[in-house]
Scaffold this motif. Structure first.
Motif, PDB file in Angstrom:
ATOM      1  N   ILE A 251      34.811  58.208  25.035  1.00 54.43           N
ATOM      2  CA  ILE A 251      35.987  59.049  25.226  1.00 54.43           C
ATOM      3  C   ILE A 251      35.583  60.252  26.076  1.00 54.43           C
ATOM      4  O   ILE A 251      34.559  60.887  25.830  1.00 54.43           O
ATOM      5  N   GLY A 252      36.393  60.556  27.094  1.00 49.18           N
ATOM      6  CA  GLY A 252      36.123  61.696  27.962  1.00 49.18           C
ATOM      7  C   GLY A 252      35.262  61.365  29.170  1.00 49.18           C
ATOM      8  O   GLY A 252      35.109  62.195  30.068  1.00 49.18           O
ATOM      9  N   GLN A 253      34.729  60.168  29.212  1.00 44.64           N
ATOM     10  CA  GLN A 253      33.874  59.774  30.336  1.00 44.64           C
ATOM     11  C   GLN A 253      34.732  59.543  31.582  1.00 44.64           C
ATOM     12  O   GLN A 253      35.878  59.117  31.493  1.00 44.64           O
ATOM     13  N   ILE A 254      34.149  59.823  32.745  1.00 42.80           N
ATOM     14  CA  ILE A 254      34.850  59.629  34.011  1.00 42.80           C
ATOM     15  C   ILE A 254      34.507  58.234  34.539  1.00 42.80           C
ATOM     16  O   ILE A 254      33.333  57.860  34.628  1.00 42.80           O
ATOM     17  N   VAL A 255      35.554  57.473  34.869  1.00 45.30           N
ATOM     18  CA  VAL A 255      35.397  56.112  35.374  1.00 45.30           C
ATOM     19  C   VAL A 255      36.245  55.928  36.631  1.00 45.30           C
ATOM     20  O   VAL A 255      37.078  56.784  36.967  1.00 45.30           O
ATOM     21  N   ARG A 256      36.028  54.827  37.293  1.00 46.70           N
ATOM     22  CA  ARG A 256      36.822  54.473  38.472  1.00 46.70           C
ATOM     23  C   ARG A 256      36.953  52.952  38.483  1.00 46.70           C
ATOM     24  O   ARG A 256      36.055  52.243  38.044  1.00 46.70           O
ATOM     25  N   LEU A 257      38.070  52.464  38.997  1.00 45.64           N
ATOM     26  CA  LEU A 257      38.215  51.027  39.167  1.00 45.64           C
ATOM     27  C   LEU A 257      37.153  50.521  40.128  1.00 45.64           C
ATOM     28  O   LEU A 257      36.823  51.197  41.108  1.00 45.64           O
ATOM     29  N   LYS A 258      36.628  49.346  39.888  1.00 44.64           N
ATOM     30  CA  LYS A 258      35.625  48.764  40.781  1.00 44.64           C
ATOM     31  C   LYS A 258      36.184  48.592  42.185  1.00 44.64           C
ATOM     32  O   LYS A 258      35.444  48.623  43.158  1.00 44.64           O
ATOM     33  N   SER A 259      37.486  48.446  42.305  1.00 48.03           N
ATOM     34  CA  SER A 259      38.128  48.281  43.612  1.00 48.03           C
ATOM     35  C   SER A 259      38.401  49.616  44.302  1.00 48.03           C
ATOM     36  O   SER A 259      38.894  49.645  45.422  1.00 48.03           O
ATOM     37  N   GLY A 260      38.085  50.738  43.640  1.00 42.84           N
ATOM     38  CA  GLY A 260      38.302  52.066  44.210  1.00 42.84           C
ATOM     39  C   GLY A 260      39.430  52.789  43.515  1.00 42.84           C
ATOM     40  O   GLY A 260      39.876  52.403  42.441  1.00 42.84           O
ATOM     41  N   GLY A 261      39.922  53.844  44.138  1.00 39.65           N
ATOM     42  CA  GLY A 261      41.009  54.620  43.567  1.00 39.65           C
ATOM     43  C   GLY A 261      40.521  55.930  42.986  1.00 39.65           C
ATOM     44  O   GLY A 261      39.369  56.322  43.167  1.00 39.65           O
ATOM     45  N   PRO A 262      41.402  56.622  42.255  1.00 35.50           N
ATOM     46  CA  PRO A 262      41.062  57.951  41.740  1.00 35.50           C
ATOM     47  C   PRO A 262      40.076  57.889  40.576  1.00 35.50           C
ATOM     48  O   PRO A 262      39.947  56.864  39.904  1.00 35.50           O
ATOM     49  N   LYS A 263      39.409  59.017  40.347  1.00 35.79           N
ATOM     50  CA  LYS A 263      38.592  59.151  39.146  1.00 35.79           C
ATOM     51  C   LYS A 263      39.553  59.237  37.964  1.00 35.79           C
ATOM     52  O   LYS A 263      40.606  59.864  38.057  1.00 35.79           O
ATOM     53  N   MET A 264      39.187  58.588  36.857  1.00 39.17           N
ATOM     54  CA  MET A 264      40.022  58.572  35.665  1.00 39.17           C
ATOM     55  C   MET A 264      39.183  58.982  34.462  1.00 39.17           C
ATOM     56  O   MET A 264      37.972  58.779  34.445  1.00 39.17           O
ATOM     57  N   THR A 265      39.844  59.552  33.470  1.00 39.12           N
ATOM     58  CA  THR A 265      39.185  59.932  32.229  1.00 39.12           C
ATOM     59  C   THR A 265      39.528  58.916  31.151  1.00 39.12           C
ATOM     60  O   THR A 265      40.704  58.580  30.959  1.00 39.12           O
ATOM     61  N   VAL A 266      38.506  58.421  30.451  1.00 34.33           N
ATOM     62  CA  VAL A 266      38.730  57.480  29.352  1.00 34.33           C
ATOM     63  C   VAL A 266      39.362  58.240  28.194  1.00 34.33           C
ATOM     64  O   VAL A 266      38.830  59.243  27.724  1.00 34.33           O
ATOM     65  N   LYS A 267      40.535  57.762  27.766  1.00 30.32           N
ATOM     66  CA  LYS A 267      41.267  58.411  26.679  1.00 30.32           C
ATOM     67  C   LYS A 267      40.926  57.794  25.321  1.00 30.32           C
ATOM     68  O   LYS A 267      40.742  58.498  24.336  1.00 30.32           O
ATOM     69  N   LYS A 268      40.863  56.458  25.277  1.00 29.08           N
ATOM     70  CA  LYS A 268      40.563  55.772  24.017  1.00 29.08           C
ATOM     71  C   LYS A 268      40.329  54.292  24.284  1.00 29.08           C
ATOM     72  O   LYS A 268      40.716  53.769  25.327  1.00 29.08           O
ATOM     73  N   ALA A 269      39.689  53.641  23.326  1.00 38.09           N
ATOM     74  CA  ALA A 269      39.622  52.181  23.343  1.00 38.09           C
ATOM     75  C   ALA A 269      41.019  51.694  22.979  1.00 38.09           C
ATOM     76  O   ALA A 269      41.660  52.244  22.085  1.00 38.09           O
ATOM     77  N   ASP A 270      41.499  50.691  23.688  1.00 38.48           N
ATOM     78  CA  ASP A 270      42.895  50.268  23.531  1.00 38.48           C
ATOM     79  C   ASP A 270      43.000  48.786  23.175  1.00 38.48           C
ATOM     80  O   ASP A 270      43.833  48.075  23.709  1.00 38.48           O
ATOM     81  N   GLY A 271      42.102  48.325  22.303  1.00 38.65           N
ATOM     82  CA  GLY A 271      42.161  46.935  21.868  1.00 38.65           C
ATOM     83  C   GLY A 271      41.292  46.025  22.706  1.00 38.65           C
ATOM     84  O   GLY A 271      40.388  46.465  23.405  1.00 38.65           O
ATOM     85  N   GLN A 272      41.590  44.721  22.616  1.00 38.47           N
ATOM     86  CA  GLN A 272      40.821  43.733  23.354  1.00 38.47           C
ATOM     87  C   GLN A 272      41.747  42.671  23.928  1.00 38.47           C
ATOM     88  O   GLN A 272      42.790  42.382  23.379  1.00 38.47           O
ATOM     89  N   ASP A 273      41.312  42.106  25.053  1.00 38.64           N
ATOM     90  CA  ASP A 273      41.969  40.966  25.668  1.00 38.64           C
ATOM     91  C   ASP A 273      40.987  39.811  25.555  1.00 38.64           C
ATOM     92  O   ASP A 273      40.116  39.652  26.403  1.00 38.64           O
TER      93      ASP A 273
END
Length: 68
Positions: A6-28
């Motif tokens: 939680i709070g870690q900065i991530v980015r989509l592997k395809s690019g785009g903006p920096k995002m902050t992890v808010k929570k684990a949201d289940g599983q697919d």
């Protein structure tokens, strides 16, 4: 095994903006899903959830030290 925190900065592997992890949201199936938030260029807050396989930890590049 959860690789993001939680709070870690991530980015989509395809690019785009920096995002902050808010929570684990289940599983697919076997893949954890992570809820993320980010601001667009106009300062508008966005939120969405992404499979862990689509995200990378954002790392800033450092170019060494100027100290002698």
């Amino acid at each position: 095994m959860e690789i993001f925190e939680i709070g870690q900065i991530v980015r989509l592997k395809s690019g785009g903006p920096k995002m902050t992890v808010k929570k684990a949201d289940g599983q697919d199936g076997e893949t954890p899903i992570w809820a993320c938030q980010w601001f667009d260029r106009n300062g508008k807050l966005h939120a969405d959830s992404f499979p862990e396989d689509m995200l990378d930890i954002f790392v800033t590049k450092t170019y060494g030290s100027f100290d002698s």
